[in-house]
Design a protein around this motif. Structure first.
Motif, short mmCIF file in Angstrom:
data_model
loop_
_atom_site.label_atom_id
_atom_site.label_comp_id
_atom_site.label_asym_id
_atom_site.label_seq_id
_atom_site.Cartn_x
_atom_site.Cartn_y
_atom_site.Cartn_z
N ASP A 15 -50.36 85.09 7.37
CA ASP A 15 -51.00 83.94 8.00
C ASP A 15 -52.25 83.48 7.26
O ASP A 15 -52.39 82.32 6.94
N CYS A 16 -53.16 84.43 6.93
CA CYS A 16 -54.43 84.03 6.31
C CYS A 16 -54.59 84.53 4.88
O CYS A 16 -55.48 84.09 4.16
N CYS A 31 -57.40 87.25 11.07
CA CYS A 31 -56.90 86.16 11.91
C CYS A 31 -56.17 86.64 13.15
O CYS A 31 -55.81 85.83 14.00
N TYR A 33 -53.15 88.10 13.23
CA TYR A 33 -51.70 88.00 13.09
C TYR A 33 -51.07 89.37 13.34
O TYR A 33 -51.54 90.38 12.82
N ARG A 97 -53.56 77.22 11.82
CA ARG A 97 -52.49 78.22 11.71
C ARG A 97 -51.50 77.84 10.62
O ARG A 97 -51.19 76.66 10.42
N ARG A 99 -48.47 79.78 10.42
CA ARG A 99 -47.21 80.05 11.10
C ARG A 99 -47.38 79.82 12.60
O ARG A 99 -48.46 79.98 13.14
N GLU A 101 -47.47 80.44 16.39
CA GLU A 101 -47.90 81.62 17.12
C GLU A 101 -46.77 82.21 17.97
O GLU A 101 -46.72 83.40 18.20
N GLU A 106 -42.88 78.58 9.70
CA GLU A 106 -43.94 78.22 8.76
C GLU A 106 -44.33 76.75 8.96
O GLU A 106 -43.55 75.85 8.69
N ALA A 110 -48.46 78.66 2.83
CA ALA A 110 -49.52 79.65 2.88
C ALA A 110 -50.45 79.52 1.68
O ALA A 110 -51.64 79.74 1.77
#
Length: 156
Positions: A15-16, A31, A33, A97, A99, A101, A106, A110
């Protein structure tokens, strides 16, 4: 080369992108995730094997997942202001974000693509102060010579 059994794996968060240890941590410290999909399955533990979103059957055969009639989940009724709706499940996600939640779809890349900035702007040539220094030195020398000549005439 096989990994050592006592080595701790480090991967980037999906995610991050911050470094995480999925076998040791439950959530990404940056984050939040969930890291359960990044874990390596234990060969001797068949109790709880996490599945990726959309995966139909459990690899162990212990638990069967009922077939779903539709892959789409009904959209979330309340999408807050400034939230982006997931194109797959309709859930309202924060705009930062990467992805979804809820389903993990996606939402954006990213890692952004590199942007070509083009050739650099031409720089102005540095100013040359050498001629000014030479001019100042010549002026000071001529003043000193002139003062020397005038002092000599007044003494005599």
């Amino acid at each position: 080369m096989p990994e050592r059994p006592d080595a701790v794996r480090q991967l980037p968060c999906p995610d991050c992108g911050s470094p995480v240890h999925p076998d040791r941590e439950q959530l990404c410290p940056g984050c939040g995730y969930p890291l359960m999909f990044l874990r390596q399955p234990a060969e001797d533990d068949a109790r709880a094997i996490p599945r990726a979103p959309g995966e139909r059957n459990d690899a162990t055969g212990v638990m069967s997942v009922p077939e779903q009639r539709s892959a789409r989940v009904p959209p979330s009724p309340a999408v807050g202001y400034g939230q982006a709706r997931c194109p797959q499940c309709g859930y309202g996600n924060d705009p930062v974000r990467i992805r979804c939640e809820r389903c993990g779809f996606e939402l954006r890349q990213a890692r952004p693509q590199a942007v070509s900035l083009g050739p650099p702007a031409p720089q102005e040539a540095p100013r040359r102060w050498g001629w000014l220094i030479v001019l100042i030195v010549l002026a000071v020398l001529s003043l000193l010579i002139l003062m020397f000549v005038l002092l000599r005439e007044t003494v005599t």
